[in-house]
Design a protein around this motif. Structure first.
Motif, PDB file in Angstrom:
ATOM      1  N   THR A 147       0.808  -1.214   0.000  1.00 51.82           N
ATOM      2  CA  THR A 147       0.000   0.000   0.000  1.00 51.82           C
ATOM      3  C   THR A 147       0.843   1.266   0.000  1.00 51.82           C
ATOM      4  O   THR A 147       0.358   2.333  -0.393  1.00 51.82           O
ATOM      5  CB  THR A 147      -0.919   0.013   1.227  1.00 51.82           C
ATOM      6  OG1 THR A 147      -0.129  -0.138   2.418  1.00 51.82           O
ATOM      7  CG2 THR A 147      -1.923  -1.132   1.150  1.00 51.82           C
ATOM      8  N   LEU A 183      -3.810  -0.132 -13.809  1.00 49.26           N
ATOM      9  CA  LEU A 183      -3.789  -1.118 -12.726  1.00 49.26           C
ATOM     10  C   LEU A 183      -4.629  -2.311 -13.160  1.00 49.26           C
ATOM     11  O   LEU A 183      -5.787  -2.154 -13.567  1.00 49.26           O
ATOM     12  CB  LEU A 183      -4.329  -0.517 -11.435  1.00 49.26           C
ATOM     13  CG  LEU A 183      -4.209  -1.391 -10.185  1.00 49.26           C
ATOM     14  CD1 LEU A 183      -3.898  -0.541  -8.958  1.00 49.26           C
ATOM     15  CD2 LEU A 183      -5.480  -2.199  -9.943  1.00 49.26           C
ATOM     16  N   MET A 228       0.452  -2.602 -11.233  1.00 46.35           N
ATOM     17  CA  MET A 228       0.124  -1.199 -11.453  1.00 46.35           C
ATOM     18  C   MET A 228       1.336  -0.524 -12.083  1.00 46.35           C
ATOM     19  O   MET A 228       2.482  -0.860 -11.782  1.00 46.35           O
ATOM     20  CB  MET A 228      -0.269  -0.506 -10.148  1.00 46.35           C
ATOM     21  CG  MET A 228       0.790  -0.484  -9.081  1.00 46.35           C
ATOM     22  SD  MET A 228       0.192   0.317  -7.586  1.00 46.35           S
ATOM     23  CE  MET A 228       1.687   0.305  -6.584  1.00 46.35           C
ATOM     24  N   PRO A 281      -7.459  -0.828  -1.150  1.00 52.33           N
ATOM     25  CA  PRO A 281      -6.203  -1.561  -0.871  1.00 52.33           C
ATOM     26  C   PRO A 281      -6.436  -2.889  -0.186  1.00 52.33           C
ATOM     27  O   PRO A 281      -5.730  -3.867  -0.467  1.00 52.33           O
ATOM     28  CB  PRO A 281      -5.429  -0.582   0.017  1.00 52.33           C
ATOM     29  CG  PRO A 281      -6.027   0.757  -0.251  1.00 52.33           C
ATOM     30  CD  PRO A 281      -7.460   0.514  -0.563  1.00 52.33           C
ATOM     31  N   LEU A 294     -10.564   1.750  -5.964  1.00 54.44           N
ATOM     32  CA  LEU A 294      -9.289   1.113  -5.632  1.00 54.44           C
ATOM     33  C   LEU A 294      -9.215   0.917  -4.123  1.00 54.44           C
ATOM     34  O   LEU A 294      -8.806   1.797  -3.365  1.00 54.44           O
ATOM     35  CB  LEU A 294      -8.130   1.984  -6.136  1.00 54.44           C
ATOM     36  CG  LEU A 294      -8.102   2.212  -7.650  1.00 54.44           C
ATOM     37  CD1 LEU A 294      -7.003   3.194  -8.028  1.00 54.44           C
ATOM     38  CD2 LEU A 294      -7.912   0.899  -8.389  1.00 54.44           C
ATOM     39  N   TRP A 301       0.474   6.509  -5.790  1.00 51.91           N
ATOM     40  CA  TRP A 301      -0.048   6.272  -7.142  1.00 51.91           C
ATOM     41  C   TRP A 301      -1.470   6.821  -7.269  1.00 51.91           C
ATOM     42  O   TRP A 301      -1.821   7.450  -8.267  1.00 51.91           O
ATOM     43  CB  TRP A 301      -0.010   4.776  -7.430  1.00 51.91           C
ATOM     44  CG  TRP A 301      -0.275   4.368  -8.835  1.00 51.91           C
ATOM     45  CD1 TRP A 301       0.644   4.230  -9.844  1.00 51.91           C
ATOM     46  CD2 TRP A 301      -1.533   4.025  -9.420  1.00 51.91           C
ATOM     47  NE1 TRP A 301       0.023   3.828 -10.997  1.00 51.91           N
ATOM     48  CE2 TRP A 301      -1.307   3.697 -10.772  1.00 51.91           C
ATOM     49  CE3 TRP A 301      -2.834   3.969  -8.929  1.00 51.91           C
ATOM     50  CZ2 TRP A 301      -2.323   3.303 -11.628  1.00 51.91           C
ATOM     51  CZ3 TRP A 301      -3.855   3.583  -9.783  1.00 51.91           C
ATOM     52  CH2 TRP A 301      -3.597   3.256 -11.112  1.00 51.91           C
ATOM     53  N   ASN A 335       3.186   1.865  -2.000  1.00 51.92           N
ATOM     54  CA  ASN A 335       3.317   2.217  -3.421  1.00 51.92           C
ATOM     55  C   ASN A 335       1.988   2.648  -4.019  1.00 51.92           C
ATOM     56  O   ASN A 335       1.956   3.523  -4.892  1.00 51.92           O
ATOM     57  CB  ASN A 335       3.869   1.033  -4.209  1.00 51.92           C
ATOM     58  CG  ASN A 335       5.101   0.421  -3.572  1.00 51.92           C
ATOM     59  OD1 ASN A 335       5.123  -0.772  -3.282  1.00 51.92           O
ATOM     60  ND2 ASN A 335       6.134   1.205  -3.319  1.00 51.92           N
ATOM     61  N   LEU A 336       0.892   2.055  -3.551  1.00 50.28           N
ATOM     62  CA  LEU A 336      -0.419   2.385  -4.108  1.00 50.28           C
ATOM     63  C   LEU A 336      -0.894   3.768  -3.684  1.00 50.28           C
ATOM     64  O   LEU A 336      -1.530   4.479  -4.478  1.00 50.28           O
ATOM     65  CB  LEU A 336      -1.437   1.324  -3.683  1.00 50.28           C
ATOM     66  CG  LEU A 336      -2.873   1.519  -4.178  1.00 50.28           C
ATOM     67  CD1 LEU A 336      -2.929   1.429  -5.693  1.00 50.28           C
ATOM     68  CD2 LEU A 336      -3.800   0.489  -3.546  1.00 50.28           C
ATOM     69  N   THR A 337      -0.599   4.179  -2.457  1.00 51.06           N
ATOM     70  CA  THR A 337      -1.095   5.464  -1.965  1.00 51.06           C
ATOM     71  C   THR A 337      -0.589   6.642  -2.792  1.00 51.06           C
ATOM     72  O   THR A 337      -1.388   7.469  -3.241  1.00 51.06           O
ATOM     73  CB  THR A 337      -0.724   5.632  -0.488  1.00 51.06           C
ATOM     74  OG1 THR A 337      -1.324   4.569   0.272  1.00 51.06           O
ATOM     75  CG2 THR A 337      -1.210   6.965   0.039  1.00 51.06           C
TER      76      THR A 337
END
Length: 499
Positions: free
Chosen positions: A153, A205, A188, A177, A175, A159, A155-157
């Protein structure tokens, strides 16, 4: 002041009009009962000297300007795409993290990698100049792969925060998580392209979701929000078999060889509570298998030597020209004279295969990786094996990771080929009816190297300190103590006479 307001509003409106933003979501059932969710967000701005950054992410624009980025593709992948069960992959996905970029000045590579590491909260700073390579098949694009990078997460935040509406509205609000990182496959990526007149930034993604109930709310784990106000297009496409039903009815329905595509326009509809898919009794998945598949294995045993065996399968009825590229770390010392290429035809015959082009770059200890690039013409309906041996080098004890006995991650090999215009198994990036360049990745490998006994330094230190303590204590006593002979006084009687 009143006179300046119209001019300011006009300037602000012109800046916003210079930027565009679109968001799309693809929902497709897979053959094993799972579902594919593919999010696609695209932003574009002019490539002038000044940027407004109302929609386009400022961080990406400043990195592109400072380091002279002409083309950039960054991917984070967790898991391996199972093409035998899920068909052709929606895009190039190699396990771990991959950075591919074309810069105006290659000396800016390390600075760009450090900047991207800070933006995406990843260990991309490890992909420095020593890890980057330039395969000829990629046309001057430098490539670095970190197979051991874990996607989470963190990396996702960042993004998600690059989206204009982030997770507040639009498709970015789907999205979740907790839902995304509980799946077998997640990839992603972010792609930047500059043509001199405009900057295009695309975020994608892809996730393979376990299905409990065939509805978008159940698949994403969240309700469907309204469209992002900054988007000029917000759509959801459901690609289902012809005998399936989609509720509510879509705005447009179009049939194709892959199934029936139901498209929902969120901007025109306003808000949709949920989208449900009712599958028929036929096969759920409609994605065709790719024309070329590849797998890689590590051979040998022991801590001194080993080998690599890569299998490339051509499923077409015609020959296919592919480029095989593999980069091995310097501590796996490749013996190029052991390279063997052999093809097994559809009728069972086996014959050697001579490469059309060979490019070999030897490794430099602690400097660069070894590169092997082969251009092969695969026979129709054949399986080609590429084999070569290597020796395992010895590392300093300080160069081993904390989990040294687990082994070292080796980046996957890449097989690139040209997709025919009539090929059904196409990535989502490729337009129908047009040739397209495709990259297929093998599984990452795990190399076990000779590992020292990390308890020995502790044993040596404790043993040495014990000896030093005993020796120092004895010598210190001898040097600092004052030794004297003690005499016992003579004893006397009560009358004073000595005994």
């Amino acid at each position: 002041m009143r006179v300046l307001w119209p001019a300011a509003l006009a300037a602000w409106g012109a800046a916003v009009c210079a930027e565009t933003y679109t968001e799309d979501l693809l929902v497709a059932p897979l053959a094993d009962g799972r579902a594919l969710l593919h999010f696609d967000f695209e932003m574009q701005t002019d490539n002038g000297s000044t940027h407004s950054y109302h929609v386009f992410p400022r961080q990406i624009g400043e990195i592109a300007q400072r380091y002279g980025v002409e083309q950039l593709q960054l991917t984070f992948t967790q898991g391996v795409w199972r093409e035998a069960r899920w068909g052709a992959a929606p895009g190039p996905h190699g396990a771990g993290a991959e950075v591919a970029a074309r810069l105006a000045d290659d000396s800016q590579w390390a600075g760009m990698a450090n900047a991207l590491a800070g933006v995406f909260c990843a260990s991309l700073n490890a992909a420095g100049n020593a890890s980057a390579a330039a395969p000829q098949a990629m046309g001057g694009v430098r490539l670095a792969h970190l197979a051991g990078e874990n996607v989470c997460t963190e990396n996702l935040t960042p993004w998600i925060k690059q989206l204009p509406c982030q997770a507040q509205s639009g498709l970015g609000a789907l999205l979740n998580p907790h839902r995304l990182f509980d799946m077998q496959f997640l990839s992603m990526g972010a792609a930047l392209d500059s043509d001199g007149a405009a900057l295009r930034y695309r975020q994608r993604l892809s996730v393979v979701v376990d299905v409990g109930r065939w509805s978008l709310q159940a698949l994403a784990g969240r309700g469907l929000p309204p469209a992002c106000p900054a988007a000029s297009r917000s759509s959801i496409r459901a690609v289902v078999p012809p005998d399936a039903r989609v509720v509510p009815p879509a705005d447009t329905v179009r049939g194709s060889d892959d199934g029936t595509t139901h498209t929902y326009d969120l901007l025109g509809r306003g808000r949709i509570d949920d989208i449900e898919i009712v599958l028929g009794a036929g096969r759920a998945g409609m994605r065709a298998a790719p024309a070329v598949a590849t797998h890689r294995f590590v051979t040998g045993h022991g801590g001194s030597s080993g080998g690599i065996e890569s299998a490339i399968e051509n499923r077409r009825d015609s020959p296919v020209t592919v480029t095989y590229y593999d980069a091995l770390p310097w501590y796996l010392r490749v013996y190029t004279h052991t390279l063997r290429i052999r093809s097994t035809h559809a009728d069972g015959r086996s014959s050697p295969l001579a490469p059309l082009r060979t490019r070999i770059v030897p490794a430099v200890d602690r400097g660069r990786s070894a590169e092997l690039e082969l251009e092969l013409e695969l026979p129709p309906r054949s399986r080609t094996l590429v084999r070569y041996d290597f020796d395992k080098g010895f590392l300093k004890y300080s160069e081993h990771p904390p989990d040294a006995n687990r082994g070292f991650n080796v980046a996957p090999a890449i097989v690139a080929y040209e997709l025919a215009a009539d090929d059904r198994a196409r990535p989502l990036d490729c337009k129908a009816g047009e040739p397209c360049a495709v990259r297929v990745y093998t599984e990452p490998a795990l190399a076990s190297l000779p590992t020292p006994d990390f308890s020995m330094p502790y044993n040596v230190i404790t043993f040495t300190c014990t000896i030093l303590a005993l020796f120092f204590g004895r010598i210190f006593n001898l040097l600092t103590r004052d030794f004297a002979v003690l005499t016992e006084p003579a004893k006397t009687d009560q009358d004073g006479s000595a005994k």
